[in-house]
Every structure is written in structure tokens, then in C-alpha cells.
Design a protein around this motif. Structure first.
Motif, short mmCIF file in Angstrom:
data_model
loop_
_atom_site.label_atom_id
_atom_site.label_comp_id
_atom_site.label_asym_id
_atom_site.label_seq_id
_atom_site.Cartn_x
_atom_site.Cartn_y
_atom_site.Cartn_z
N PHE A 1 0.91 -1.43 -0.10
CA PHE A 1 -0.03 0.10 0.63
C PHE A 1 1.00 0.97 -0.03
O PHE A 1 1.52 1.70 0.81
CB PHE A 1 -0.49 0.40 0.82
N GLU A 2 0.35 2.15 -1.07
CA GLU A 2 1.75 3.51 -0.60
C GLU A 2 0.52 4.69 -0.86
O GLU A 2 -0.35 4.13 -1.77
CB GLU A 2 2.57 2.92 -2.59
N HIS A 3 1.13 5.59 -0.38
CA HIS A 3 0.40 7.09 -1.86
C HIS A 3 1.85 8.12 -1.53
O HIS A 3 2.79 8.49 -0.84
CB HIS A 3 0.64 7.54 0.71
N ASP A 4 2.06 7.81 -2.87
CA ASP A 4 2.72 8.59 -3.87
C ASP A 4 2.17 9.85 -4.18
O ASP A 4 1.06 9.63 -5.04
CB ASP A 4 3.36 7.85 -4.33
N ASP A 5 2.58 11.34 -4.00
CA ASP A 5 1.79 12.12 -4.62
C ASP A 5 0.62 12.85 -5.07
O ASP A 5 -0.14 13.08 -5.86
CB ASP A 5 2.08 12.03 -6.69
N GLY A 6 0.36 12.24 -3.35
CA GLY A 6 -1.19 12.24 -2.92
C GLY A 6 -2.45 11.31 -3.52
O GLY A 6 -3.39 11.83 -3.82
N MET A 7 -1.62 10.66 -4.65
CA MET A 7 -2.27 8.91 -4.73
C MET A 7 -2.43 7.75 -4.01
O MET A 7 -0.96 7.56 -3.58
CB MET A 7 -2.38 8.84 -6.22
#
Length: 130
Positions: free
Chosen positions: A86-92
Motif C-alpha cells: 500500500f503506497e501513498h505517493d504524489d497525493g494518490m
């Protein structure tokens, strides 16, 4: 007066050296593992932080549950999940999945965690590894 035999001296000296060597090794081993323990601790802390962030996003309704995403993906790409991130990158928020299909094919994909929309897919057949 009795004098000890030379073999007894050698035996005592050897024992002293052995004990000193074992003590030195016993003291050195924990010191050698310190950097690795620190790295492992940082990795565990990051995983806990990622898990907490995923949980907060799920509870606030920002993302779909993993079960919901797997159900959506399975309609088009059936298989068993073998790895999930699970990732949270560039607001996504996104899930990165690896699925093992019955044929032995491995599917790597990125899925928008908010909508369940499949962003990218890469497939690797079993013979590609040979």
C-alpha cells in the motif's frame, strides 16, 4: 616438592587461551549485529507507519479495502495474491499487487486504492524466469 608435568601446563595454557578467545567472540558478536538491528528496526517502524496510514485512509473512507480491490481485480485477472503493498505517493493512494495465476504466470499491477481502477499491468510468464 612435586612439579607439575609439562603436559599439564600446556593444557592449562590452552584452556586459558580458549576461554579468552570464546570471551572475545562472545563480546564481539553483539557489536557486529548492531547496524543490522538498527536497519531492521527502522524497516519495522516504517511498516508500522505505512500500516497506520493505510488504516486511517480506510477508516476515513479515502480508500477501498484490500478485499474490495482484490474482488475488482479478480474479475479481469484471476489469481492468488502473493504480494501486496500500500503506497501513498504524489497525493494518490495505490495498491501494488502481485498475483500468481493458475498457469504459473505472475501479474504485477498498480491499482488506484480510492476507486479500484487498474492503473498498470505487467505480466511475466513462468518460462521468463528459466
Amino acid at each position: 616438592m612435586k612439579t607439575p608435568r609439562p603436559s599439564t601446563y600446556a593444557s592449562r595454557n590452552e584452556r586459558r587461551r580458549l576461554v579468552a578467545g570464546v570471551a572475545a567472540v562472545a563480546m564481539a558478536v553483539p557489536l557486529l549485529s548492531l547496524p543490522a538491528a538498527g536497519i531492521a528496526h527502522d524497516h519495522e517502524r516504517r511498516q508500522r507507519s505505512d500500516h497506520d496510514e493505510a488504516r486511517r485512509a480506510l477508516l476515513s473512507g479515502k480508500v477501498l479495502s484490500l478485499r474490495q480491490v482484490l474482488d475488482i481485480v479478480a474479475r479481469e485477472y484471476p489469481g492468488e495474491p502473493v504480494e501486496v503493498e500500500f503506497e501513498h505517493d504524489d497525493g494518490m493512494y495505490r495498491y501494488e499487487l502481485k498475483l500468481l495465476q493458475a498457469s504459473g504466470r505472475i501479474i504485477k499491477m498498480k491499482v488506484d486504492a480510492s476507486s479500484g481502477k487498474i492503473i498498470s499491468v505487467k505480466a511475466r510468464d513462468k518460462e521468463d524466469d528459466d
